[in-house]
Design a protein around this motif. Structure first.
Motif, mmCIF file in Angstrom:
data_model
loop_
_atom_site.group_PDB
_atom_site.id
_atom_site.type_symbol
_atom_site.label_atom_id
_atom_site.label_comp_id
_atom_site.label_asym_id
_atom_site.label_seq_id
_atom_site.Cartn_x
_atom_site.Cartn_y
_atom_site.Cartn_z
ATOM 1 N N GLY A 282 -16.103 4.296 3.247
ATOM 2 C CA GLY A 282 -16.533 2.940 3.429
ATOM 3 C C GLY A 282 -15.959 1.831 2.624
ATOM 4 O O GLY A 282 -16.340 0.557 2.636
ATOM 5 N N GLY A 283 -14.913 2.287 1.772
ATOM 6 C CA GLY A 283 -14.382 1.082 0.780
ATOM 7 C C GLY A 283 -13.328 0.154 1.584
ATOM 8 O O GLY A 283 -12.997 0.807 2.570
ATOM 9 N N GLU A 284 -13.099 -0.691 1.115
ATOM 10 C CA GLU A 284 -11.906 -1.656 1.119
ATOM 11 C C GLU A 284 -10.743 -1.147 0.277
ATOM 12 O O GLU A 284 -10.960 -0.907 -0.913
ATOM 13 C CB GLU A 284 -12.013 -3.204 1.283
ATOM 14 N N VAL A 285 -9.323 -0.723 0.913
ATOM 15 C CA VAL A 285 -8.411 -0.246 -0.131
ATOM 16 C C VAL A 285 -7.000 -0.803 0.338
ATOM 17 O O VAL A 285 -6.960 -1.214 1.286
ATOM 18 C CB VAL A 285 -8.273 1.547 0.259
ATOM 19 N N THR A 286 -6.431 -1.048 -0.828
ATOM 20 C CA THR A 286 -5.127 -1.442 -0.679
ATOM 21 C C THR A 286 -4.191 -0.847 -1.504
ATOM 22 O O THR A 286 -4.373 -0.295 -2.802
ATOM 23 C CB THR A 286 -4.790 -3.169 -1.588
ATOM 24 N N VAL A 287 -2.945 -0.234 -0.973
ATOM 25 C CA VAL A 287 -2.115 0.498 -1.515
ATOM 26 C C VAL A 287 -0.917 -0.512 -2.321
ATOM 27 O O VAL A 287 -0.370 -1.415 -1.636
ATOM 28 C CB VAL A 287 -1.459 1.607 -0.520
ATOM 29 N N LEU A 288 -0.730 -0.253 -3.546
ATOM 30 C CA LEU A 288 0.201 -0.960 -4.336
ATOM 31 C C LEU A 288 1.503 -0.165 -4.536
ATOM 32 O O LEU A 288 1.403 0.638 -5.070
ATOM 33 C CB LEU A 288 -0.430 -1.648 -5.767
#
Length: 584
Positions: A282-288
């Motif tokens: 359920g989380g929002e995720v950004t790959v750096l």
């Protein structure tokens, strides 16, 4: 259905089934002759484990699943596992795609089906007991594969695992939705049924030492994996969560709430696994990631899945520091640009001096893993302190071999399986049991310009159906149905392997090919060497041999290096025998 019923599907063509044979023995006209040979299919060549794909696919088509499993297990004993997580490099080499532009044969889907369909069939029984005992340290894919092959050779095998439950990275690093733990449990149970002993909860360097294994074992295989996370090397690193630890406890981690802002630092398979699990929870995720998508080392298929899941990617972005702020964790990042290629062959990221700040609730570190070499004695290490190994994982101590991620760093499951198998083979050679391994002579690879896709099925490629589950970590795909497998098998050209398709029999203009129970037989009294059968063979399992040169020829002429043929003989007719002699 008789063996040749399927040739009724061929178009009507003019052939001389009887007149030529009755009038004259045209074999005297011949300067070349067709020979059936086993050659290497490009799918098998591309497979890190070297699985003989056309051979086991043909056995599936014939309904001989126990034999298909045995053929597969010659190179990889775990089709249920690799059929779910392998990056299917075999499909990248498929001649069907190269020759026609069609989608490659869905080999991994068939492999998964075979694994599930034969899950209740015991693995091949070991050879006669050798009274030798071998220790395997680590129960990931390399350790399990080595244990299987060593046990198959008749040795007593004990696997030592530091965690309470065996499975290594298969259980603790691959998310449940990709590889259910129930599948891993079932495969380990089959190894136990073979007689392999598992000792869990014991760690090398803590509970026992390498020199303590020597008195009781004839060989040791080290497969402890790459389980130590690499540091990111930035200020505030203590505020980061370990991606590896998160994957191991993801099923129990309820702290990821819907809408929680998360970041993952890294671009490998672990980074994408963490990102996809966060999304499923359920989380929002950004790959750096400091490079671009083209340089990212993660499996390309998993990247596409991550995009479909809603994972956001910030390319050319390098974290410089992390600190606590009022709104969460403040990550200072620098924009990068790509320079010249570095030692990895990828373009090197270079700083631009432009920085900005991003805010997240949690930040995961997943920039790679490394092996822990501290439990190993100094004589097994190089000057940098890392384990020093040669071919087959041989070390400075002839009794000790090592393989898998421990040696290569993070790699694929199938590569680890191949390493475990190779180490087992070399251990057997040292112990004097190399005769328990089938010889695998090198055969030339069938190229896309040699195959004839004219007779292939025009059916669309099958794919693993999507699972419908409310469990966020439930398996995301299902195994294809048996009917879909049979349709997919008709798309395979069977490169380098005669699957008794009947094309040569139907198209021979002189009726010089007769059909026996196990396939075509070339009658050399009537074969005039026109080569039609060779040209029309879908997978080029037939080649032409110059009569003056005989049946031994090299790879440049397209035949096997050991001169194998597969003619059959009987009733006084002159045919080519297995030994390459013309018999009357």
């Amino acid at each position: 259905m008789t063996p040749l019923d399927h040739v009724d599907d061929y178009p009507e063509i003019p052939v001389s089934l009887g007149s030529t044979r009755a009038a004259i023995k045209t074999g005297d006209w011949r300067s070349v002759r067709p020979v059936e040979v086993d050659r290497t299919a490009p799918c098998a060549f591309a497979c890190p484990a070297g699985v003989d794909v056309p051979r086991y696919l043909d056995l599936i088509r014939l309904g001989r699943l126990d034999e298909a499993l045995a053929v597969f297990a010659e190179r990889n004993p775990f089709p249920r596992i690799t059929g779910r997580v392998c990056p299917h490099s075999c499909e990248d080499g498929c001649n069907l795609a190269a020759a026609t532009g069609d989608d490659p044969v869905a080999i991994r889907s068939i492999e998964r089906w075979l694994g599930d369909a034969t899950a209740q069939i015991p693995l091949p029984q070991p050879f006669e007991a050798t009274r030798r005992r071998v220790a395997v340290v680590g129960s990931g894919p390399a350790g399990l594969a080595a244990a299987y092959y060593l046990r198959r050779s008749g040795h007593r095998v004990t696997v030592y695992e530091r965690r309470p439950i065996a499975g290594g990275m298969l259980r603790h690093a691959i998310p449940e939705y990709r590889l259910p733990s129930a599948v891993v449990d079932a495969e380990i149970a089959r190894l136990v049924d073979m007689g392999i002993e598992f000792v869990t909860g014991v760690e090398l360097g803590r509970d026992f030492h390498l020199d303590e294994l020597a008195p009781e074992h004839s060989a040791v295989f080290l497969a402890t994996g790459a389980c130590r996370a690499r540091p990111v090397g930035i200020t505030g690193e203590h505020l980061l969560d370990s991606g590896l630890e998160f994957l191991e406890t993801a099923g129990l981690d309820l702290s990821i709430g819907r809408g929680m802002r998360c970041a993952v630092i890294g671009g490998g398979n672990t980074a994408l696994d963490v990102a996809r699990v966060v999304r499923r929870l359920g989380g929002e995720v950004t790959v750096l990631y400091r490079r671009t998508a083209e340089e990212m080392p993660a499996i390309r298929e998993e990247y596409h899945h991550a995009v479909a899941d809603g994972v956001v990617f910030e390319w050319l972005t390098l974290p410089r520091s992390v600190e606590k702020g009022e709104a969460g964790l403040v990550v200072t990042v620098e924009e990068m640009r790509l320079g010249k290629p570095d030692g990895s062959g990828r373009r090197r990221p270079e700083p631009t001096g432009r920085v900005r700040q991003l805010i997240f609730d949690r930040v995961f570190s997943a920039v790679g893993e490394t092996a822990d070499s501290t439990p190993f004695p100094a004589n097994l290490k190089n000057a940098e302190g890392w384990l020093e190994v040669g071919p087959g994982g041989a070390t400075a101590d002839e009794m000790v071999h090592a393989g898998g991620d421990l040696v290569t760093g993070p790699a694929t499951v199938v590569a680890a399986i191949a390493a475990g198998r190779e180490a087992a083979r070399l251990i057997d050679r040292r112990l004097g049991f190399s005769d328990r391994w089938a010889s695998m002579p090198h055969q030339p690879v069938v190229g896309p310009d040699e195959v004839n896709p004219s007779y292939r099925s025009s059916a669309r490629r099958t794919s693993d159906p999507k699972a419908r589950t409310v469990d966020p970590l439930g398996e995301e795909t299902l195994t294809v149905a048996a009917e879909a497998v049979l349709v997919e098998l008709e798309r395979c050209l069977s490169c380098g392997h005669c699957n008794a398709c009947g094309t040569c029999f139907v198209l021979c203009p002189d009726g010089a090919i007769r059909w026996e129970e196990d396939g075509p037989v070339i009658d050399l009294e009537f074969c005039k060497g026109c080569g039609i059968c060779v040209v029309e063979c879908p997978g080029r399992a037939l080649v032409l041999v110059n009569e003056r040169e005989g049946p031994s020829f090299d790879g440049t002429s397209g035949a096997s290096s050991d001169g194998r043929t597969s003619g059959r003989h009987g009733n006084g007719e002159a045919v080519l025998s297995k030994g390459g002699q013309v018999n009357a």
